[in-house]
Design a protein around this motif. Structure first.
Motif, PDB file in Angstrom:
ATOM      1  N   UNK A 229       0.841  -1.203   0.000  1.00 42.25           N
ATOM      2  CA  UNK A 229       0.000   0.000   0.000  1.00 42.25           C
ATOM      3  C   UNK A 229       0.875   1.253   0.000  1.00 42.25           C
ATOM      4  N   UNK A 230       1.904   1.278   0.824  1.00 44.78           N
ATOM      5  CA  UNK A 230       2.811   2.430   0.879  1.00 44.78           C
ATOM      6  C   UNK A 230       3.486   2.633  -0.470  1.00 44.78           C
ATOM      7  N   UNK A 231       3.998   1.556  -1.063  1.00 49.14           N
ATOM      8  CA  UNK A 231       4.661   1.660  -2.360  1.00 49.14           C
ATOM      9  C   UNK A 231       3.700   2.156  -3.438  1.00 49.14           C
ATOM     10  N   UNK A 232       2.470   1.662  -3.421  1.00 50.23           N
ATOM     11  CA  UNK A 232       1.491   2.078  -4.428  1.00 50.23           C
ATOM     12  C   UNK A 232       1.155   3.564  -4.288  1.00 50.23           C
ATOM     13  N   UNK A 233       0.930   4.017  -3.073  1.00 53.84           N
ATOM     14  CA  UNK A 233       0.635   5.436  -2.846  1.00 53.84           C
ATOM     15  C   UNK A 233       1.820   6.318  -3.239  1.00 53.84           C
ATOM     16  N   UNK A 234       3.013   5.853  -2.911  1.00 53.24           N
ATOM     17  CA  UNK A 234       4.198   6.632  -3.261  1.00 53.24           C
ATOM     18  C   UNK A 234       4.376   6.674  -4.780  1.00 53.24           C
ATOM     19  N   UNK A 235       4.139   5.545  -5.452  1.00 51.50           N
ATOM     20  CA  UNK A 235       4.258   5.519  -6.910  1.00 51.50           C
ATOM     21  C   UNK A 235       3.247   6.465  -7.555  1.00 51.50           C
ATOM     22  N   UNK A 236       2.037   6.493  -7.047  1.00 50.60           N
ATOM     23  CA  UNK A 236       1.028   7.427  -7.562  1.00 50.60           C
ATOM     24  C   UNK A 236       1.517   8.863  -7.385  1.00 50.60           C
ATOM     25  N   UNK A 237       2.130   9.159  -6.247  1.00 48.80           N
ATOM     26  CA  UNK A 237       2.686  10.501  -6.005  1.00 48.80           C
ATOM     27  C   UNK A 237       3.786  10.835  -7.002  1.00 48.80           C
ATOM     28  N   UNK A 238       4.639   9.859  -7.277  1.00 44.41           N
ATOM     29  CA  UNK A 238       5.728  10.064  -8.243  1.00 44.41           C
ATOM     30  C   UNK A 238       5.146  10.293  -9.637  1.00 44.41           C
ATOM     31  N   UNK A 239       4.151   9.498 -10.018  1.00 40.76           N
ATOM     32  CA  UNK A 239       3.527   9.641 -11.339  1.00 40.76           C
ATOM     33  C   UNK A 239       2.826  10.994 -11.472  1.00 40.76           C
ATOM     34  N   UNK A 240       2.106  11.410 -10.435  1.00 40.15           N
ATOM     35  CA  UNK A 240       1.460  12.728 -10.458  1.00 40.15           C
ATOM     36  C   UNK A 240       2.495  13.845 -10.560  1.00 40.15           C
ATOM     37  N   UNK A 241       3.606  13.659  -9.894  1.00 39.12           N
ATOM     38  CA  UNK A 241       4.666  14.660  -9.938  1.00 39.12           C
ATOM     39  C   UNK A 241       5.265  14.759 -11.343  1.00 39.12           C
TER      40      UNK A 241
END
Length: 142
Positions: free
Chosen positions: A112-124
């Motif tokens: 879950x942490x990795x998925x949320x962080x990846x979404x943040x990276x993609x949005x960035x």
């Protein structure tokens, strides 16, 4: 290889693993700080795509239930050197860097942490786009 060489190589892999984790983790706030402070390097395609790619690999490993190869390699070397993280022969590096890098949260929490962080990276990537090469314009013959 001797036991000491196994442990030295295990420590080296652990430090490299820590460096990759730090690059991924600290990269995101550096990108946002760089956007605000107008640091040109945060729009560099090599930096941004390697950052997103590494985070993507981490997420895919987690979703597939694959143990990180760096962790597995380090663990195998520690066993070959007859020292684990709980062993008496634990080095300073294994003790402190290992304690910073590894936590017992459970696989689901990490995914879950990795998925949320990846979404943040993609949005960035979308909100703070990478620099495109400047196209050269033909000069007007006047």
């Amino acid at each position: 290889m001797t036991e000491a060489q196994h442990l030295l190589l295990a420590d080296t892999i652990l430090v490299a693993h820590f460096a990759v984790a730090a690059y991924i983790t600290l990269g995101l706030p550096v990108i946002w700080a760089g956007r605000l402070l107008r640091w040109a390097f945060v729009r560099n395609p090599w930096f941004r795509y390697s950052h997103a790619g590494l985070m993507g690999v981490v997420l895919l490993e987690s979703l597939a239930g694959i143990f990180c190869p760096l962790t597995a390699w380090e663990s195998d070397l520690r066993q070959a050197g007859n020292a684990g993280y709980a062993g008496d022969g634990q080095s300073f590096v294994a003790r402190w860097v290992g304690d910073i890098l590894f936590h017992d949260l459970g696989e689901t929490a990490y995914t879950v942490i990795y998925a949320l962080f990846f979404v943040s990276v993609a949005l960035t990537l979308w909100l703070v786009p990478v620099r495109r090469r400047h196209q050269t314009r033909p000069e007007n013959p006047a």
